[in-house]
Design a protein around this motif. Sequence first.
Motif, mmCIF file in Angstrom:
data_model
loop_
_atom_site.group_PDB
_atom_site.id
_atom_site.type_symbol
_atom_site.label_atom_id
_atom_site.label_comp_id
_atom_site.label_asym_id
_atom_site.label_seq_id
_atom_site.Cartn_x
_atom_site.Cartn_y
_atom_site.Cartn_z
ATOM 1 N N TYR A 23 0.823 -1.213 0.000
ATOM 2 C CA TYR A 23 0.000 0.000 0.000
ATOM 3 C C TYR A 23 0.859 1.265 0.000
ATOM 4 O O TYR A 23 0.409 2.309 -0.459
ATOM 5 N N TYR A 24 2.067 1.185 0.529
ATOM 6 C CA TYR A 24 2.938 2.350 0.556
ATOM 7 C C TYR A 24 3.381 2.716 -0.852
ATOM 8 O O TYR A 24 3.403 3.878 -1.250
ATOM 9 N N ALA A 25 3.761 1.707 -1.628
ATOM 10 C CA ALA A 25 4.173 1.944 -3.021
ATOM 11 C C ALA A 25 2.979 1.946 -3.968
ATOM 12 O O ALA A 25 3.111 2.341 -5.119
ATOM 13 N N ASP A 26 1.818 1.498 -3.479
ATOM 14 C CA ASP A 26 0.592 1.396 -4.271
ATOM 15 C C ASP A 26 0.816 0.522 -5.508
ATOM 16 O O ASP A 26 0.499 0.899 -6.633
ATOM 17 N N ARG A 27 1.331 -0.675 -5.267
ATOM 18 C CA ARG A 27 1.539 -1.625 -6.370
ATOM 19 C C ARG A 27 1.604 -3.042 -5.798
ATOM 20 O O ARG A 27 1.933 -3.236 -4.627
ATOM 21 N N PRO A 28 1.301 -4.055 -6.643
ATOM 22 C CA PRO A 28 1.387 -5.448 -6.173
ATOM 23 C C PRO A 28 2.805 -5.803 -5.754
ATOM 24 O O PRO A 28 3.787 -5.227 -6.233
ATOM 25 N N ASN A 29 2.908 -6.780 -4.855
ATOM 26 C CA ASN A 29 4.202 -7.244 -4.378
ATOM 27 C C ASN A 29 4.118 -8.751 -4.139
ATOM 28 O O ASN A 29 3.368 -9.200 -3.271
ATOM 29 N N ASP A 30 4.890 -9.514 -4.901
ATOM 30 C CA ASP A 30 4.808 -10.972 -4.847
ATOM 31 C C ASP A 30 5.536 -11.587 -3.673
ATOM 32 O O ASP A 30 5.559 -12.819 -3.534
ATOM 33 N N THR A 31 6.160 -10.776 -2.815
ATOM 34 C CA THR A 31 6.896 -11.334 -1.679
ATOM 35 C C THR A 31 6.050 -11.415 -0.415
ATOM 36 O O THR A 31 6.547 -11.849 0.623
ATOM 37 N N MET A 32 4.788 -11.014 -0.482
ATOM 38 C CA MET A 32 3.993 -10.888 0.746
ATOM 39 C C MET A 32 2.562 -11.341 0.522
ATOM 40 O O MET A 32 2.124 -11.550 -0.609
ATOM 41 N N GLY A 33 1.850 -11.471 1.625
ATOM 42 C CA GLY A 33 0.415 -11.664 1.563
ATOM 43 C C GLY A 33 -0.058 -13.004 2.091
ATOM 44 O O GLY A 33 0.351 -14.065 1.603
ATOM 45 N N LEU A 34 -0.938 -12.967 3.098
ATOM 46 C CA LEU A 34 -1.530 -14.187 3.622
ATOM 47 C C LEU A 34 -2.317 -14.918 2.541
ATOM 48 O O LEU A 34 -2.426 -16.150 2.567
ATOM 49 N N ALA A 35 -2.857 -14.175 1.567
ATOM 50 C CA ALA A 35 -3.575 -14.823 0.472
ATOM 51 C C ALA A 35 -2.665 -15.766 -0.304
ATOM 52 O O ALA A 35 -3.104 -16.811 -0.793
ATOM 53 N N ARG A 36 -1.373 -15.398 -0.413
ATOM 54 C CA ARG A 36 -0.412 -16.267 -1.092
ATOM 55 C C ARG A 36 -0.026 -17.447 -0.192
ATOM 56 O O ARG A 36 0.054 -18.590 -0.637
ATOM 57 N N THR A 37 0.243 -17.162 1.068
ATOM 58 C CA THR A 37 0.580 -18.250 1.998
ATOM 59 C C THR A 37 -0.565 -19.252 2.063
ATOM 60 O O THR A 37 -0.349 -20.467 2.088
ATOM 61 N N ALA A 38 -1.783 -18.713 2.081
ATOM 62 C CA ALA A 38 -2.961 -19.570 2.193
ATOM 63 C C ALA A 38 -3.077 -20.526 1.015
ATOM 64 O O ALA A 38 -3.560 -21.653 1.161
ATOM 65 N N VAL B 90 9.908 -13.955 -8.390
ATOM 66 C CA VAL B 90 8.949 -14.792 -9.102
ATOM 67 C C VAL B 90 8.041 -15.452 -8.071
ATOM 68 O O VAL B 90 8.522 -16.118 -7.148
ATOM 69 N N ALA B 91 6.736 -15.256 -8.223
ATOM 70 C CA ALA B 91 5.782 -15.875 -7.303
ATOM 71 C C ALA B 91 5.727 -17.367 -7.557
ATOM 72 O O ALA B 91 5.652 -17.820 -8.700
ATOM 73 N N ASP B 92 5.775 -18.150 -6.490
ATOM 74 C CA ASP B 92 5.653 -19.604 -6.608
ATOM 75 C C ASP B 92 4.207 -20.061 -6.538
ATOM 76 O O ASP B 92 3.899 -21.214 -6.862
ATOM 77 N N VAL B 93 3.323 -19.175 -6.094
ATOM 78 C CA VAL B 93 1.915 -19.527 -5.914
ATOM 79 C C VAL B 93 1.054 -18.321 -6.281
ATOM 80 O O VAL B 93 1.514 -17.183 -6.287
ATOM 81 N N ALA B 94 -0.200 -18.600 -6.584
ATOM 82 C CA ALA B 94 -1.179 -17.536 -6.806
ATOM 83 C C ALA B 94 -1.943 -17.284 -5.516
ATOM 84 O O ALA B 94 -1.811 -18.017 -4.542
#
Length: 662
Positions: free
Chosen positions: A59-74, A357-361
């Motif tokens: 949200y700080y950069a206002d752009r997607p970031n593939d290194t984070m997110g519980l949605a990805r961990t989930a 590179v994201a390993d998961v969606a």
Amino acid sequence: MTTTLLMPSISRRALLKGMTAASALIALHPFAVHAAENQAHLRLMETTDIHVNVFPYDYYADRPNDTMGLARTASIIDAIRAESANSMLIDNGDFLQGNPMGDYIAYERGMNEGDVHPVIKAMNVLGYDVGTLGNHEFNYGLDFMFKVVGGANFPFVCANLTKGQLAGDPRNDDLMFKPYLIKEKMITDGAGNTSPVKVGFIGFVPPQIMVWDEKNLSGKANTRDIVAAAEVWIPVMKEEGADIVIALSHSGIDGTGPAELMENASLYLAGVDGIDAVFTGHQHLVFPGPTDFQGIAGVDPQKGTLQGKPAAMAGFWGSHMGLIDLLLEKDGNSWKIVDFTTEARPIYHRTEDRKVVADVASDTAVVAAAKADHEATLEYVRTPVGKTSAPLQSYFALVADDPSVQIVSKAQTWYTKEMLKDSEYKDFPVLSAAAPFKAGGRGGPDYYTEVPAGDIAIKNVADLYLYPNTTRAVLINGAQVREWLEMSAGMFNQVEPGATDAALLNPDFPSYNFDIIDGVSYKIDLAKPARYAKDGSLANPDSHRIIDLSFDGNPIDPEQQFIVATNNYRAGGGGNFPDINGDVIVFVGPDTNRDVIVRYIVDQGTINPSADFNWTFAPMPGTTATFETGPRAKAYIDDVKGARIETAGDGENGFALYRVVL
């Protein structure tokens, strides 16, 4: 219990290669494959330090970031569960604060009756068995925290947090949460038979919350030492029939030796008799793994053990899933651990050219659960509050006077003078102490502030000042100002005169403790060793790195008194700075430091964030030192040309290497 690995673990990449989108073929963990009739594989899964990062979005950069997110961990949870017939999911704390979504819910939308916080909405989708608290759960106050956790469909445990004064016997403490949970889990053994195992979970929070959130907790809470609390409650859990005991420790790994009220106590917690495994966190590092926690007695970062017991730390912001796999064997009517493996499984990797590179969606159910809150947060953070005449960036904040820190100090000075103008301190000179929060390090090569010239929105202010700290001012003298700066100078390694490309930055010194004090000017002599150790103790009593310290163009008077604007963390003793504690606080502000910055920008209309270079390194002819920063720093190197900084090639893990000519 044996700690040898009887069977080879399956790597994440091998697992992914064995899967196809069409068949979703899952490779079982060796424990699940080879368990005998009286043996069962139990997989324990950990998330930790989510910090409201539900979405893979910065949200700080206002752009997607593939290194984070519980949605990805989930999205890897189903696959990870499928590798074992028996699994349990826990969260290890620090889920409630840490990004603008957390601030938006706490400060703008609020929590009304029946509301569920977006991070809890996401967690409720995933089937957690239990969670514990981290230190950041208290940042918005106890009432808010209890509203949030009240929406969870899983319980929380914490054994060292009380509602008030400590009792003589810890078992008589009036705890805010249940100290532990013993959950009867039906597990399937190697022959397909099912029977119950009693899994005990006990939680711990850093005792330092009483300093860090004194405003929210004073008179309302208290904390016990983590190890001391464990030594009391683990026997109780065993008496109640727990077959195995899992510690949920929102506390890191520190090998400096056991100490009372230790912040990072997980290594010594693992030594408590009766604890079988430890989930750790708080430090935003990865365990097991090849880089963190090397060379600490009692720690095996390759096998993933603390004092021989299995342990895991799952990074931060959803970057990893922590896994502890246990091979259980039935012993009469109870179960015991006969083998284990540990893993920290990432959601992304970097290519040879350092691209992420994201390993998961993203998991669609998690995304759907918090989608409306995500969109509301985007609208909130994009609201303009003023303009800046020049870019605000922190790529060189640790090596040169910096515009992103400068604007924080200007706002704090402006606010403090206004608040004290009719007080007994109205005629005292006001200095300001501020530190860079986003300066790479463990946050990675993209973890820097970068705001272009033009409109400044709320997201940019939150980027400048990450934490919801509140304003404070302290009254100290010139000698204490010098010691404050001496502690800050622990940011740097000692550099031998004449050295070529010496390592400049101390990786164990957090950037948020590198205070720059504006209103004075000074130099830092790197040829001398640091005067203070990280814990605030005098490491080199005869060393003085701070030289040419002056105020108003003259050498500072050690006896002259100064007001120093700062925040509640530092003023309350956070960081162990000499003489800086509650005894010297003279002003407790009602406002957060972020709100002060917003007000200052609104008042100014257009800000000029240029650095005034009030601090520099003392000259060391023929000497150079190197440091890592983000690769985008190259666009701003002209802003620090007076500091004699030049490019020096590629760093590690996506960073760029730079050289400072001393």
